[in-house]
Write an enzyme that holds these catalytic residues in place. Structure first.
Site, PDB file in Angstrom:
ATOM      1  CD  GLU A 110      -2.958  -0.773   2.419  1.00 38.40           C
ATOM      2  OE1 GLU A 110      -2.838   0.248   3.147  1.00 38.40           O
ATOM      3  OE2 GLU A 110      -3.752  -1.687   2.674  1.00 38.40           O
ATOM      4  CE1 TYR A 117      -7.005  -1.723   7.189  1.00 41.61           C
ATOM      5  CE2 TYR A 117      -5.933  -1.010   5.178  1.00 41.61           C
ATOM      6  CZ  TYR A 117      -5.955  -1.093   6.553  1.00 41.61           C
ATOM      7  OH  TYR A 117      -4.947  -0.555   7.295  1.00 41.61           O
ATOM      8  CG  ASP A 154      -4.024   9.078   7.396  1.00 40.44           C
ATOM      9  OD1 ASP A 154      -4.337   7.881   7.422  1.00 40.44           O
ATOM     10  OD2 ASP A 154      -3.879   9.730   6.352  1.00 40.44           O
TER      11      ASP A 154
END
Length: 263
Positions: free
Chosen positions: A49, A175, A60
């Protein structure tokens, strides 16, 4: 068959779980980042990734936010990130590579142009964290039409009513985000993650990989043991942020990969 599907088929044949690593393109600088990127497959990484730096990375945590800021300060752009993918492909035609980031840089470039350039460069999949399934016409469906997998995130708050919508146009793999919150915020627990992975796998034939909160070979082994593999990002980015030599960063990645592959 896509590179991602081929890699999972190979792993199943070998009886191994997948290890996926995340690094930020251009961190700590373009040349070092490219050297690390090229070394990841030799360190045991099954799928790469590659983060696309963005000025407002809302999902994030501080570690990856700082990596994005370093990359942007060093002149990293979407164009330079695609150039890194092309350079990676010069020496590796097999390892799947997924771009992970936000929609704004793609939208600014133009979806059609971006998908053409990404496919030509050798991008296999996209994870775009700020595009929900309700916006699939924007990028997901065009990406699938261009032969690029669109990988969706499921989270602890994705309940049974929401899950079918999340899975509807997902391809490549699912994911699963092991914790609620931002990247790097807590440690994943296999006993908590396992039932959630089973719940998702009951609804899809796609591999389910688990990310967030994995920092050690032991944790990678435990989490991969209850899923089809694991993803490590912040812990690797922290090694890069500490200024460690490329060889040491890759040694750390190798340890994590060996842990996942023991599962």
């Amino acid at each position: 068959m896509s590179r991602i599907a081929a890699r999972f088929e190979k792993l199943r044949a070998e009886g191994r779980k997948a290890f996926v690593s995340y690094v930020m393109a251009g961190d700590p600088d373009h040349a070092t980042s490219l050297e690390i990127l090229k070394g990841l497959p030799r360190a045991g990484v099954d799928i790469v990734e590659l983060g696309v730096p963005f000025t407002d990375p809302m999902a994030d945590g501080p570690t990856i936010q700082a990596a994005g800021q370093r990359a942007l300060a060093g002149g990293q752009t979407l164009e330079r990130t695609l150039a890194m993918v092309r350079a990676f492909r010069e020496g590796d035609a097999e390892t799947p590579l997924v771009l992970m980031g936000y929609y704004n840089p793609i939208y600014s470039r133009g979806v059609a142009r971006f998908l053409e350039d990404a496919a030509t460069a050798g991008v296999d999949g996209l994870i775009v964290v700020d595009l929900p399934p309700e916006e699939d016409d924007e990028l997901c469906l065009p990406a699938l039409a261009a032969g690029i997998d669109f990988i969706r995130l499921a989270t602890p708050t994705t309940d049974d009513r929401r899950l079918p919508k999340v899975l509807e146009n997902t391809s490549g793999f699912v994911y699963y985000v092991s914790i609620t919150g931002i990247t790097g915020a807590a440690e994943a627990q296999a006993e908590v993650v396992g039932p959630e992975v089973a719940r998702i796998k009951a609804r899809t034939d796609l591999p389910v990989l688990v990310g967030f909160g994995i920092r050690s070979p032991q944790s990678a082994e435990a989490i991969a043991g209850v899923a089809d593999g694991c993803v490590v990002g912040s812990a690797i980015v922290s090694e890069i942020a500490a200024g460690k030599p490329v060889a040491e960063v890759l040694d750390y990645v190798r340890g994590l990969a060996e842990g996942a592959h023991r599962a």
